[in-house]
Write an enzyme that holds these catalytic residues in place. Sequence first.
Site, PDB file in Angstrom:
ATOM      1  N   ASN A   7      -6.547   7.520  -2.263  1.00  0.00           N
ATOM      2  CA  ASN A   7      -6.867   6.311  -1.504  1.00  0.00           C
ATOM      3  C   ASN A   7      -8.197   5.783  -2.043  1.00  0.00           C
ATOM      4  O   ASN A   7      -9.255   6.300  -1.715  1.00  0.00           O
ATOM      5  CB  ASN A   7      -6.966   6.675  -0.022  1.00  0.00           C
ATOM      6  N   ARG A  68      -2.384   4.851  -2.301  1.00  0.00           N
ATOM      7  CA  ARG A  68      -2.326   3.877  -1.213  1.00  0.00           C
ATOM      8  C   ARG A  68      -2.864   2.563  -1.769  1.00  0.00           C
ATOM      9  O   ARG A  68      -3.994   2.504  -2.257  1.00  0.00           O
ATOM     10  CB  ARG A  68      -3.184   4.339  -0.048  1.00  0.00           C
ATOM     11  N   HIS A 157      -0.925  -1.605   7.797  1.00  0.00           N
ATOM     12  CA  HIS A 157      -0.581  -0.354   8.496  1.00  0.00           C
ATOM     13  C   HIS A 157       0.901  -0.019   8.359  1.00  0.00           C
ATOM     14  O   HIS A 157       1.459   0.737   9.157  1.00  0.00           O
ATOM     15  CB  HIS A 157      -0.904  -0.410  10.006  1.00  0.00           C
ATOM     16  N   ARG A 218     -14.013  -5.517  14.242  1.00  0.00           N
ATOM     17  CA  ARG A 218     -13.343  -6.793  13.956  1.00  0.00           C
ATOM     18  C   ARG A 218     -12.943  -7.497  15.241  1.00  0.00           C
ATOM     19  O   ARG A 218     -12.502  -6.858  16.191  1.00  0.00           O
ATOM     20  CB  ARG A 218     -12.070  -6.546  13.127  1.00  0.00           C
ATOM     21  N   GLU A 360      -0.619   9.315   7.205  1.00  0.00           N
ATOM     22  CA  GLU A 360      -0.372   8.409   6.080  1.00  0.00           C
ATOM     23  C   GLU A 360      -0.231   9.150   4.757  1.00  0.00           C
ATOM     24  O   GLU A 360       0.588   8.787   3.918  1.00  0.00           O
ATOM     25  CB  GLU A 360      -1.524   7.406   5.962  1.00  0.00           C
TER      26      GLU A 360
END
Length: 378
Positions: A7, A68, A157, A218, A360
């Site tokens: 990642n 990823r 996601h 956010r 993940e």
Amino acid sequence: MLILVVNSGSSSLKYQVRDTDTHEILTKGLIDRIGESEVPDHRAALLRLSEEVGQALQEKKIEAVGHRVVHGGERFSQPVLVDNEITRAIERLSPLAPLHNPASAMGIRAVAERYPGIPQVAVFDTAFHRTLPPRAWRYAIPTPLYRRYGIRRYGFHGTSCGYVSELAAEFLGIPLEEFDAVVAHLGNGASVTALQGGRSIDTSMGFTPLAGLVMGTRSGDIDPSILVFLAREGYSADDIDSLLNRESGLLALSGNTDMREITSAAEAGDQQAELALEISAYRLAKYIGGYHVAVGGARAIIFTAGIGENDAAFRARVVALLGALNVRIDEAANSVRSNEVRRISTADSAIEVLVVPTDEEEAIAEATAETVLAAGRE
Ligand code: ADP
């Protein structure tokens, strides 16, 4: 199969080595501060990674690498075996993910150099949402903006969402192709996805991962005119970007990004912390209600990721707002801590509520092994 999962971020690189037969994690690590003197670039980071991995694995050998990749644009609807053209395509999508896609491309090239000949697979965060119908992905703005800049909803996601939806369908004994559900992935970034027949038909993140729910830093959804207003007040594009991505959300509302601290502050009587929780839960509950309609009646509501898996109080707060749908939480089941898929709704709840731990890296490792094996059969 032994899979290295990578990642790549702009200044860090996270990795795990997974055995897809035993589901074991053989080793994992984080190389950060890429760009500083000790690790000047992704090549240097990969060199360090390969030393660490080599030591941990001894004589065992990595058979494939899964990356990823945040943005697959409109092109990628599933994991792909990487070649030079694919790497360039990932790079060309950089305007849509300026921090992430260039890092992924650098990671892929560095792996190719360090592990020549090893198959590499790109697994895209957006791919799962390629099934969105136009009514969900199209914004009501002039068509040339979509054609010229690719301005549309993409959703993120996806890897996590696909992984937990399969586990949830299996847990409930519903064939995936018949599974209608709402998935709430609540981590530092948070999103909700509407699943119909096991496929994504709507999702709260949009053109970027800024849209939708209140997140750690956010804002999620706001009136777009606020941006115009701020621009006229003298805020630059970078100021607005930083304001909405890094200085908003739970941090702006409560002074904190970690749900554990916000929850204890709220319990101690901190009004701002309490309001932050109320706003977040209310926004999520409205999305769940909307997506229940979108999928024509959800069979399950799935909570996953850091907050979804661990924060029983927040789950209870959200479900309490779903009374109109006759969704009921089982307080005892909800308070159990576990790493297993579990039901937290009462027997008479109109919709099942599940907690499904996401993974993940496991999903990327499995997708990588499958993609490599399928390519070998061709
Ligand atoms: P990321 O998006 O970085 O992968 P995670 O899925 O790891 O994020 O989720 C991180 C969030 O999970 C943190 O903001 C933290 O507030 C929350 N979290 C983790 N453990 C707990 C816990 N025991 N109780 C409440 N919140 C938790």
